[in-house]
Design an enzyme around this catalytic site. Sequence first.
Site, PDB file in Angstrom:
ATOM      1  N   LYS A 122       0.800  -1.223   0.000  1.00 10.89           N
ATOM      2  CA  LYS A 122       0.000   0.000   0.000  1.00 10.89           C
ATOM      3  C   LYS A 122       0.835   1.277   0.000  1.00 10.89           C
ATOM      4  CE  LYS A 122      -0.991  -0.615   4.957  1.00 10.89           C
ATOM      5  NZ  LYS A 122      -0.582  -2.036   5.019  1.00 10.89           N
ATOM      6  N   THR A 123       1.993   1.268   0.633  1.00 11.66           N
ATOM      7  CA  THR A 123       2.806   2.488   0.653  1.00 11.66           C
ATOM      8  C   THR A 123       3.305   2.828  -0.748  1.00 11.66           C
ATOM      9  OG1 THR A 123       3.479   2.186   2.956  1.00 11.66           O
ATOM     10  CG2 THR A 123       4.883   3.565   1.572  1.00 11.66           C
ATOM     11  N   GLU A 167      -3.198   6.325   2.541  1.00 14.65           N
ATOM     12  CA  GLU A 167      -2.911   4.923   2.798  1.00 14.65           C
ATOM     13  C   GLU A 167      -3.929   4.417   3.818  1.00 14.65           C
ATOM     14  OE1 GLU A 167       0.956   2.562   4.457  1.00 14.65           O
ATOM     15  OE2 GLU A 167       1.268   4.090   2.926  1.00 14.65           O
TER      16      GLU A 167
END
Length: 460
Positions: A122-123, A167
Site C-alpha cells: 500500500k505504501t 494509505e
Amino acid sequence: MKGLNDIKQVYFLGIGGIGMSALARWFKHAGFAVSGYDKTETELTKALVSEGIDVHYTDQPELVAGLDKNTCLVVLTPAVPADLEERVYLEKSGFTIRKRSQVLGMICDEGKTLAVAGTHGKTTVSTMTAHILKSSRLDCSAFLGGISKNYATNLLLSAESEWMVAEADEFDRSFLQLHPDYAVVTSMDADHLDIYGDHGAILKSFREFVGQIRSGGAVVAKKGLPISESHNPAIKHYSYSLNEQADFCALNVSLKNEAYHFDLQYPDGLIRDMQLNYPGLLNVENAVAASALALLAGVSEEEVKAAVATYQGVKRRFDIRYRGNEYLLIDDYAHHPEELKATISSVKAMFADRWVTGIFQPHLYSRTKDFAPEFAEQLSQLDELFLLDIYPAREKPIPGVTSGIIFDQVKLDEKHLFTKAEMITNAQYLKPGIILMMGAGDIDLLVEPVARFLKQTENV
C-alpha cells in the site's frame, strides 16, 4: 468529536510515526499550534523540529500542563502504551483524544479520496498514485506511509485540488475510518493476528472497508482476492494483475537496463510502451494498481504514462542504497512472508547471475510465532542469510519465541544468526553480489554502516 473550527492546538502522542508525522505537518501547515511526544529522537522528528514543531522525548505530564483542554485535540497512535504518564494525565484531565485513523478520516471526508489498502504494497501504490495525480492537471494532497523520493516528504499539499490520496491501514482496523471515492486493495493476507485473531476476521474487515466506498465509486482489487461484488452493489468492481488477464493489467513486460517496459491494458483502452525506471517486478504490478486509480479519477493516458516514467520510489521500499563494482545494497521494508517472497523473487529475476545475501530482522514476537515456517520458506530462496534478533516494537517478549525458530527451519547451508549489534563486525563476511536488507524495525540504522563498509572494501 471536536470539529476543526473548535481546535487551536494539536498534541501528538507518538509524533515520530510515519503516519502521525504526516498529520502533524498537515496541521502545522493549516495554521494550528502543533507539538508532540515521542520516545526516541529520529531523523524524522529532527525534521519536524526544523519545521517549527516542538517535540520532546521524556514522558513528563508537566510538559503538557499548559495545553488547553477546551481548544486542544490530542492525537494518539495505537503504539503508545496505556500507562504512559502523559496519556494518563491527558485522559484524566478530560482532553479530547482521538486515534490517528479517526483524525485522518475526518480530514479526508472533507474532499474526494483515493485510498490504498492491503496487507502489503500500500505504501508504494499510494505514493505512485499521489505522484501521478501531482504530475497531472488534477493535482492532489496526500498522506503517505513512507518518504517519497520524488518529494522528500510523506505529506503532499495542494491549495486547489479536492483530491486526497491516503494509505488505508488495516492495523487496529484503522481503515474503517475512511470513506473513499475509489480504492485499491492489494492483498488480504493473514497478518496482525494479535489484533484480529484469525484470517477470517481480516477478510471481514477488508470487506467492511470496501463496503464504505462512496456510492458511484469503485474498488480495484488484485485479481483473485475474495471481495464479493454483492457486498456493495452501489460501486463498480474492477480487478488488476501483473501477469493475468484482468480489467487493468500489464502486457508485454520486458526488462531493459533495469527499467521495465510494458503496455497497460484498461477497460477503455491500451497505453503502449509504459516505462518504469524503478527496480523490481513487483513494482510493475504496483504501477498497474496506481495507474488504475489515477485513470478512474480522471487522469489522462498521457499524464499517467509520463508520471510513471518519472517515479523515483519510496525510501526503504526496494531502495538501492549503494552500487559498486562488486556489491549492490538494497534496503527494503519487507516484514511479512509474502513481502519477502515478492522482494526476493524480484531481486533474483533482475540479478539472476549474482549471489544474493539477505539480512533480515523479524518484526514482532507475535508475527514471528505465527509465521515462522513461512518466513523460513521464503528466506530459503536466498543464497545466504544473515538473520538478526527480533525487533519487538510495541510487544513484550513471548517465551520461546526468538529468531532461532525461523533459523532452524531455513534450508540453506550458508546461514548465520546474529544480534543487530554483531552485524556490523560480521559485515566483513558478506560475499560480493546483491546485499538485501529487509525488515520493518530498526534495521535501517544498519544500512549506512553496511554501505560504508562495502564502499571501503571496494576502495581497498
